[in-house]
Design a protein around this motif. Sequence first.
Motif, short mmCIF file in Angstrom:
data_model
loop_
_atom_site.label_atom_id
_atom_site.label_comp_id
_atom_site.label_asym_id
_atom_site.label_seq_id
_atom_site.Cartn_x
_atom_site.Cartn_y
_atom_site.Cartn_z
N ASN A 264 0.82 -1.22 0.00
CA ASN A 264 0.00 0.00 0.00
C ASN A 264 0.85 1.26 0.00
OD1 ASN A 264 -2.81 -0.87 0.03
ND2 ASN A 264 -2.36 -1.79 2.00
N GLN B 175 0.96 4.03 -2.93
CA GLN B 175 0.66 5.44 -2.66
C GLN B 175 1.79 6.35 -3.13
OE1 GLN B 175 -2.17 6.71 -1.70
NE2 GLN B 175 -3.10 4.67 -1.48
N HIS C 262 1.72 6.39 -6.92
CA HIS C 262 0.54 7.16 -7.33
C HIS C 262 0.81 8.66 -7.21
CE1 HIS C 262 -3.44 9.09 -6.50
NE2 HIS C 262 -3.74 8.41 -7.59
N THR D 30 -7.24 10.80 -9.17
CA THR D 30 -8.38 10.17 -8.49
C THR D 30 -8.39 8.65 -8.63
OG1 THR D 30 -9.74 10.52 -10.48
CG2 THR D 30 -9.83 12.20 -8.77
N THR D 31 -7.35 8.09 -9.24
CA THR D 31 -7.26 6.65 -9.42
C THR D 31 -7.05 5.96 -8.07
OG1 THR D 31 -6.48 6.67 -11.70
CG2 THR D 31 -5.81 4.83 -10.37
N ASP D 32 -7.70 4.81 -7.87
CA ASP D 32 -7.59 4.14 -6.57
C ASP D 32 -7.18 2.67 -6.65
OD1 ASP D 32 -9.85 3.23 -7.74
OD2 ASP D 32 -11.22 3.72 -6.11
N THR D 33 -6.80 2.20 -7.85
CA THR D 33 -6.33 0.82 -7.98
C THR D 33 -5.08 0.79 -8.86
OG1 THR D 33 -7.62 0.31 -9.98
CG2 THR D 33 -8.71 -0.03 -7.84
#
Length: 213
Positions: free
Chosen positions: A25, A29, A32, A105-108
Amino acid sequence: MTEELDLLKKAWKKDPHVYEQVTENQIYQMIHKRSSSIVKWILMISIAEFVLWSAIGLFFVDENYLKTLEMYHIDTLFKVISVLNYAVVIFFIFMFYKNFKTISTTDTVKKLMNSIIKTRKTVQYYIWYNLGMFAFIFIIVVISQIIYDPNINSLIESTKDVNPQVFWIIIGLTYFVLFALTFGLFWLFYRLIYGFLMKRLHKNFEELKKIDF
């Protein structure tokens, strides 16, 4: 941020049972955030480039410039090209903005990887368009100059005694060298600025491939 990511990866390898979930994770992050920052820079640079070239265009567009276009019989064509070029560049800037918002705004992992691929393709198309437009305008100007420029016509008249093949070879080589130098400078600019950002995006993409969510 790169050093932090390397430390997390090392810790993950040392004790995967303890660090696996947290590290995955955290790595995601960081990648990202870094990808979002890179795309933001692409957007900002494209806007700055648009403003710069617009300002340069306004500075050079004077009465002599307009008269030269009229003399070359390409004034109407250049108006069309100018409007079209502004529209296309603004469209690319909008796409860069859209890519930035999507990545932000991507979360995967999968969505982020797809967004990175899409962004890289958009940048490539943008670079190809700009280089292609430059080459097209250069060719149009050269052809028009050879046909209509009185200085070129005077040069042709004054070199009648010279072998025509030799004369046109020299003219062709002169224009080719000029084109190669200017095109090379444009290519180098895009290679250094956008190429650097594209490599960083590609590196992020490769890091994401190693994460098994």
